[in-house]
Enzyme design. Structure first.
Site, PDB file in Angstrom:
ATOM      1  N   ASP A 494       0.794  -1.232   0.000  1.00  9.12           N
ATOM      2  CA  ASP A 494       0.000   0.000   0.000  1.00  9.12           C
ATOM      3  C   ASP A 494       0.821   1.273   0.000  1.00  9.12           C
ATOM      4  O   ASP A 494       0.322   2.332  -0.365  1.00  9.12           O
ATOM      5  CB  ASP A 494      -0.825   0.041   1.304  1.00  9.12           C
TER       6      ASP A 494
HETATM    7  O1  IFM Z   1      -1.363  -5.343   1.710  1.00  9.33           O
HETATM    8  C1  IFM Z   1      -1.568  -4.386   2.699  1.00  9.33           C
HETATM    9  C2  IFM Z   1      -2.854  -4.686   3.378  1.00  9.33           C
HETATM   10  O2  IFM Z   1      -3.919  -4.681   2.471  1.00  9.33           O
HETATM   11  C3  IFM Z   1      -3.118  -3.694   4.492  1.00  9.33           C
HETATM   12  N1  IFM Z   1      -2.020  -3.636   5.383  1.00  9.33           N
HETATM   13  C4  IFM Z   1      -0.756  -3.350   4.765  1.00  9.33           C
HETATM   14  C5  IFM Z   1      -0.434  -4.347   3.671  1.00  9.33           C
HETATM   15  C6  IFM Z   1       0.902  -4.019   3.030  1.00  9.33           C
HETATM   16  O3  IFM Z   1       0.974  -2.682   2.649  1.00  9.33           O
END
Ligand code: IFM
Length: 804
Positions: A494
């Site tokens: 993200d």
């Molecule tokens: O992949 C994401 C997830 O959807 C939410 N928490 C952080 C992860 C990595 O950025």
């Protein structure tokens, strides 16, 4: 430093010191009604929507010893006045002789001894019910009789959790409480926000006549509100004021005079906290749970539910810590993440924060399919409702209203407004569900696409198979200069948010795996032409990946809008990313020699005693061109931290290349059971996986955070069961192909699959990691590694002999 122990017999973790370094919680109920209870009895309870329908006030940011949401006071009458204490340690912080918080499956039981008084409180939400029950038994273990009072207390919140914190005039003006007494003398205290009165009346009651009550916090604490929860002034008086608050900070405190308890004598009280729209209608249900027998039955049903759930897959490996996780805590966490997605935890507020994440829940589903496949299907259906007609997906949604949004990508106008990976995960979830159940009819189920402007755009619907094909189509068309998928706002990571035009190697690989799944499914269904087409797509992506992304020792992770690689030896920061290596192997794109080199690089640059770092070296300073990743110091979260979700992907990759020793070493590095003796540095609950642990570039290397709601649960479970123990459902049967440490002589698994029980025994006399030499099913030698589907409700004996 240890704060408790695992009691596998009772499927519990028992906390023996309430002063854990950070709050440790347990979930009760589900999103329909429930929340979490902490190790000192504090609770956060909501109904339907954690952000917009909170019932009690729990502020995680308060100091550990503060009152949070709910507690219980006991009061012993002495000649000089009252001795007041909480059997939950907080908020009175008295010295205890015994403290046990039993973190059970769907319940928490606190047993404590203070001043010779033993208290046992079982806290749970009955299955399919909308009430929190606290079943309290108090025993006088002193040599003398005591005069005892018991005062359970909750503090309400405004239903809008954020407003409660941001609007200090409007919120208290809307809050109201009322008291009702029935002919048996039981009091029910109701509470509601004025505007919500008829569709959200909170109530708190017990099964014992209430002598007096309080509904106003200031009055309860006393001294004009300057007393504290640790010493409420009102508890120095014989009775509470029976005040029905018409504004302010509303609480519910129920004074019960239990009278004299002789030595060894006990009293039992059951409280209920709930929410209803009509108290008269609710009365019947309230009466039901005033009866101890009904409460015992409900608790028995809850235990039965969990036992049945866990019995579907039971392992017996040479590693006790692995058994503890795989038989109890890991599948439990998978079910919790499936139920709560990223909606409510100590770290998450609810929709508006994250709510139900499309990518998150698609992955969570895969962790529970062996235990509760139809629960998985229900969630898959919800997810497909927020897929758009172009095949991409809304990033997150509110499961009650089905309102969806595009996540953080809304915030930056100069960045794309979609995530490049979301819609591809659902392919993995659907295919896993069908492999588990054989329910091919599901593929024909019509489900509408998400459309915000329903008025202008008549709703289009398509069957599940078409939804999956649109996912493929979206990514197929959405590629950049190297023919790799465009990044969108972000992919799984993200926090890497590059200017428009960047490409994602992660999404390329996820696309590869999604294509492989579609090819397998459509081959099984006999759709030869689409299979042909998808094979070409797969080959094209594989060629592009291997042509442009190999950096010499590992695969790069992104190309930015200028075509510059990130995750390359040429970069000063973020030279290597774990996901680019693991996923190039999981997708099947990496040739064997590159796979080995890439995994060696992971081992050399990213593996630590506490787990595998997501990247290295961390960026050191905010850079808007890179995005959120640079907002963390080196070693934290996605910026060089040990982001646990990505660890099982490396384990899986190691099993694909046949290295069971390293796969298991990586499994062990993050097994929370092994942290039980290191809680001093790790700090978190040792009975569930956290999202992150600080990496070795950070001064607090080894410190865990963000437990419970993480994709780590589902993926570690899959890595262990499907790849290390090697037991994988397929369309044709159960495939068994373990990849274990050489030192293991074998292991056993009992697994329910397609309406039959497979009792599997694996023997490894030659001490190898991988290789199946012989498969015997019910005494008969079979060809290949796939055990047939029996669908006969019977037990079948499967003997696997490993060997070259
Ligand atoms: O992949 C994401 C997830 O959807 C939410 N928490 C952080 C992860 C990595 O950025």
């Amino acid at each position: 430093m240890e704060y408790g122990y695992f009691d596998n017999e009772n499927k519990e973790y028992v906390i023996t010191d309430p002063r854990t370094p950070v709050t440790w919680i347990n979930y009760i109920g589900n999103l329909k009604f429930g929340g979490f209870v902490d190790q000192t009895g504090g609770a956060l309870i909501c109904k339907g929507d954690p952000a917009l329908n909170r019932i009690i006030k729990y502020i995680p940011q308060l100091p550990n010893g503060d009152f949070k949401g709910e507690t219980l006071y006991l009061r012993v009458k002495e000649t000089t006045g009252y001795k007041v204490f909480s059997p939950f340690y907080t908020p009175t912080l008295d010295k205890y002789d015994l403290y046990q918080c039993h973190v059970g499956l769907g319940y928490t039981k606190i047993i404590s001894k203070f001043y010779g008084i033993r208290t046992e409180v079982t806290i749970f939400v009955p299955l399919d019910e909308e009430r929190e029950i606290r079943d309290i038994t108090i025993t006088n273990n002193n040599k003398d009789s005591v005069m005892l009072d018991i005062i359970p207390v909750v503090e309400y919140t405004h239903f809008d959790a954020l407003k409660q914190l941001t609007n200090a005039d409007w919120v208290p003006q809307t809050m109201q409480s009322k008291a009702y007494k029935n002919q048996d003398g039981y009091n029910i205290l109701t509470q509601y926000a004025f505007m919500k009165k008829n569709n959200g009346i909170n109530y708190f009651t017990s099964n014992h006549p209430v002598a007096s009550f309080e509904t106003d916090r200031k009055r309860f604490l006393g001294n004009n509100g300057y007393s504290s929860w640790s010493k409420p002034y009102s508890l120095m008086q014989e009775n509470l004021t029976n005040y029905e608050a018409f504004r302010g900070d509303n609480i519910a405190a129920l004074m019960h005079h239990l009278g004299e308890l002789k030595p060894g004598e006990s009293r039992r009280i059951i409280t209920q906290l709930g929410q209803c729209s009509d108290l008269i209608v609710e009365q019947q249900a309230i009466e039901k749970y005033r009866d101890e027998k009904n409460v015992e039955k409900a608790f028995g049903d809850l235990k039965k539910f969990w036992n049945t759930f866990l019995d579907n897959i039971i392992v017996d490996t040479p590693d006790d810590a692995m058994n503890t996780m795989l038989n109890i805590h890991n599948p439990r966490q998978c079910y919790i993440t499936k139920n709560w997605s990223r909606d409510l935890s100590l770290y998450q507020l609810g929709f508006g924060g994250r709510g139900i994440g499309f990518r998150d829940s698609s992955q969570d589903v895969m962790g529970i399919l062996g235990h509760a496949p139809e629960d998985g299907r229900e969630l898959i259906e919800k997810l497909l409702h927020v897929q758009k007609r172009d095949g991409s997906a809304m990033h997150q949604f509110n499961i009650t209203t089905m309102e969806a949004n595009a996540g953080d990508s809304r915030e930056k106008e100069d960045r794309p407004d979609y995530y490049s990976d979301d819609h591809l995960w659902i392919i993995l979830a659907v295919c896993s569900y069908i492999k588990e159940t054989g329910n091919f009819d599901f593929l024909m189920k019509e489900i509408p696409f998400y459309d915000k402007d329903k008025e202008e755009n008549p709703l289009e619907s398509a069957n599940v198979l078409e939804h999956l094909k649109r996912s493929i189509e979206f990514t197929r068309k959405d590629t950049g200069d190297h023919g790799l998928p465009l990044l969108g706002f972000a992919d799984w990571n993200d926090t890497v948010n590059l200017p428009t035009g960047a490409e994602s190697i992660f999404t390329a690989n996820l696309f590869g795996l999604a294509l492989k799944e579609m090819i397998e499914l459509l081959s099984y269904l006999g759709d030869a032409s689409t299979v042909q087409e998808y094979k070409m797509c797969y080959k094209l992506m594989q060629d592009n990946l291997n042509k442009y992304c190999w950096d010499g020792e590992w695969y790069v992770r992104y190309f930015d809008h200028n075509g510059e690689a990130l995750g390359s030896r040429k970069n000063q920061h973020g030279k290597i990313y774990a996901n680019a290596q693991s996923w190039s192997i999981i997708s099947g794109f990496a040739p064997f020699e590159r796979a080995i080199k890439a995994l060696n690089s992971v081992n050399k640059y990213l593996s630590t005693e506490h787990g595998i770092k997501l990247s290295y070296p961390g960026y050191n300073g905010y850079n808007p061109e890179k995005g959120g990743i640079t907002s963390y110091p080196p070693g934290a979260k996605e910026n060089g931290g040990i982001f646990l979700h990505s660890n099982p992907w490396v384990m899986i990759a190691e099993t694909i290349v046949g290295n069971g020793d390293l796969a298991f070493q990586y499994y062990n590095q993050i097994n929370p059971v092994k942290k039980n003796m290191k809680v001093g540095e790790y700090e978190c609950e040792p009975y569930c996986y956290p999202q992150n642990i600080l990496g070795d570039e950070h001064p607090e290397f080894g410190l865990g955070r963000n437990t419970w709601l993480s994709g780590t649960a589902s993926w570690v479970y899959q890595a262990a069961i499907k790849f290390i123990l090697g037991i994988q459902p397929t369309y044709k049967g159960l495939n068994i192909n373990p990849c274990i440490p050489k030192t293991w002589k074998g292991f056993k698994v009992t697994r329910t699959f397609r309406n039959a029980i497979y009792e599997i025994e694996v023997n490894n006399p030659d001490n190898i990691c991988k290789g199946v030499k012989q498969v015997i099913v019910d005494g008969v030698l079979i060809d290949g590694e796939i055990i047939p589907i029996f669908n006969d409700r019977k037990k079948h004996e499967v003997k696997i002999l490993m060997g070259q």
